[in-house]
Design a protein around this motif. Structure first.
Motif, short mmCIF file in Angstrom:
data_model
loop_
_atom_site.label_atom_id
_atom_site.label_comp_id
_atom_site.label_asym_id
_atom_site.label_seq_id
_atom_site.Cartn_x
_atom_site.Cartn_y
_atom_site.Cartn_z
N THR A 1 15.49 -4.18 37.45
CA THR A 1 15.80 -2.85 36.95
C THR A 1 16.19 -1.98 38.14
O THR A 1 15.38 -1.74 39.03
N ALA A 2 17.44 -1.54 38.15
CA ALA A 2 17.97 -0.80 39.29
C ALA A 2 17.72 0.70 39.13
O ALA A 2 17.85 1.24 38.04
N LEU A 3 17.39 1.35 40.23
CA LEU A 3 17.20 2.80 40.24
C LEU A 3 18.55 3.49 40.15
O LEU A 3 19.56 2.98 40.61
N ARG A 4 18.55 4.70 39.57
CA ARG A 4 19.78 5.48 39.45
C ARG A 4 19.46 6.95 39.72
O ARG A 4 18.32 7.36 39.69
N GLY A 5 20.49 7.74 40.00
CA GLY A 5 20.36 9.19 40.14
C GLY A 5 19.43 9.62 41.26
O GLY A 5 19.42 9.03 42.35
N LYS A 6 18.63 10.65 40.97
CA LYS A 6 17.74 11.22 41.98
C LYS A 6 16.70 10.22 42.48
O LYS A 6 16.34 10.22 43.65
N ALA A 7 16.24 9.34 41.58
CA ALA A 7 15.25 8.34 41.98
C ALA A 7 15.83 7.41 43.02
O ALA A 7 15.16 7.05 44.00
N LYS B 1 18.72 -19.12 38.38
CA LYS B 1 17.82 -20.14 37.82
C LYS B 1 17.14 -20.93 38.92
O LYS B 1 15.98 -21.32 38.79
N GLY B 2 17.85 -21.15 39.99
CA GLY B 2 17.31 -21.91 41.11
C GLY B 2 16.38 -21.11 42.00
O GLY B 2 15.91 -21.60 43.02
N GLY B 3 16.14 -19.85 41.67
CA GLY B 3 15.23 -19.01 42.45
C GLY B 3 15.89 -18.29 43.61
O GLY B 3 15.24 -17.62 44.40
N GLU B 4 17.20 -18.41 43.72
CA GLU B 4 17.93 -17.74 44.80
C GLU B 4 18.13 -16.27 44.45
O GLU B 4 18.46 -15.91 43.33
N THR B 5 17.92 -15.39 45.43
CA THR B 5 18.10 -13.96 45.22
C THR B 5 19.47 -13.55 45.75
O THR B 5 19.81 -13.85 46.89
N ARG B 6 20.23 -12.85 44.92
CA ARG B 6 21.54 -12.35 45.33
C ARG B 6 21.53 -10.83 45.25
O ARG B 6 21.25 -10.26 44.21
N VAL B 7 21.82 -10.19 46.36
CA VAL B 7 21.84 -8.73 46.44
C VAL B 7 23.21 -8.22 46.02
O VAL B 7 24.24 -8.74 46.47
N ASN B 8 23.24 -7.22 45.15
CA ASN B 8 24.48 -6.65 44.63
C ASN B 8 24.82 -5.37 45.39
O ASN B 8 24.56 -4.26 44.90
N LEU B 9 25.37 -5.50 46.59
CA LEU B 9 25.68 -4.34 47.42
C LEU B 9 26.73 -3.43 46.79
O LEU B 9 26.61 -2.20 46.88
N THR B 10 27.73 -4.00 46.13
CA THR B 10 28.77 -3.17 45.52
C THR B 10 28.19 -2.26 44.46
O THR B 10 28.48 -1.06 44.43
N ASP B 11 27.35 -2.82 43.58
CA ASP B 11 26.72 -2.00 42.54
C ASP B 11 25.82 -0.93 43.16
O ASP B 11 25.75 0.20 42.68
N CYS C 1 15.75 -1.19 45.92
CA CYS C 1 16.16 -0.24 44.87
C CYS C 1 16.51 -0.96 43.56
O CYS C 1 16.91 -0.32 42.59
N GLY C 2 16.39 -2.29 43.54
CA GLY C 2 16.59 -3.05 42.32
C GLY C 2 17.97 -3.62 42.13
O GLY C 2 18.30 -4.10 41.05
N TYR C 3 18.79 -3.63 43.15
CA TYR C 3 20.16 -4.13 43.03
C TYR C 3 20.24 -5.58 43.50
O TYR C 3 20.80 -5.89 44.54
#
Length: 131
Positions: free
Chosen positions: A6-12, A39-49, A32-34
Motif C-alpha cells: 500500500t503506497a503512501l500518497r499526498g501529504k502522508a 512469487k519468488g520472493g523478489e522485491t522490486r522497487v517502483n521508482l517511477t511510480d 513509502c510503499g512503492y
C-alpha cells in the motif's frame, strides 16, 4: 501472484519522504510503499511510480490532459489582483494540494514574489503554548 504494498500518497507521502530523506532513493521508495513482491520472493522497487506520486503530492501534474474536465475554466497558474486588492488562488489548486478549511500559511514577501509557507500542526501548537 505478485504482492503489491500500500503506497503512501499526498501529504502522508511528503511527510514520510522528509522524515527518511537520509535513505538512498530505492530504500525511501520502498519505505513509502512503492514496491512489489514477486512469487519468488523478489522485491522490486517502483521508482517511477514513487517519483510520479511525489510530483503529484507537490501539485505538479505531468499529464494535464488525463484529468481534463468539461466543466468550468481550466487552471492556468496565473491570477490577477482584484479591484479590492485581493488575490484568489482558487479551489483547483487547494484541492490539488489537499488543503482543508482552516489550514494556515505564513506569508513571506520578496522582491516581486510572494512565498506561502504552510504552517505545520506542531508549529501551531507551539505558538498557542508560547502565547
Amino acid at each position: 501472484m505478485a504482492e503489491t504494498a500500500t503506497a503512501l500518497r499526498g501529504k502522508a507521502l511528503l511527510k514520510k519522504a522528509k522524515e527518511l530523506a537520509n535513505l538512498p532513493r530505492r530504500e525511501l521508495a520502498k519505505a513509502c510503499g512503492y514496491y512489489t513482491t514477486t512469487k519468488g520472493g523478489e522485491t522490486r522497487v517502483n521508482l517511477t511510480d514513487f517519483y510520479d506520486a511525489l510530483l503529484e503530492a507537490r501539485g505538479i501534474a505531468l499529464d494535464p490532459e488525463a484529468k481534463k474536465s468539461t466543466r468550468g475554466r481550466e487552471a492556468s497558474y496565473r491570477v490577477s489582483v482584484h479591484q479590492n486588492g485581493q488575490l484568489v488562488i482558487g479551489s483547483t489548486y487547494t484541492q490539488a494540494m489537499g488543503l482543508k478549511p482552516g489550514d494556515e500559511f505564513e506569508i513571506k514577501l520578496g522582491y516581486k514574489h510572494i512565498h506561502l509557507i504552510q504552517v505545520d500542526e506542531s508549529e501551531k501548537d507551539g505558538e498557542t503554548e508560547a502565547a
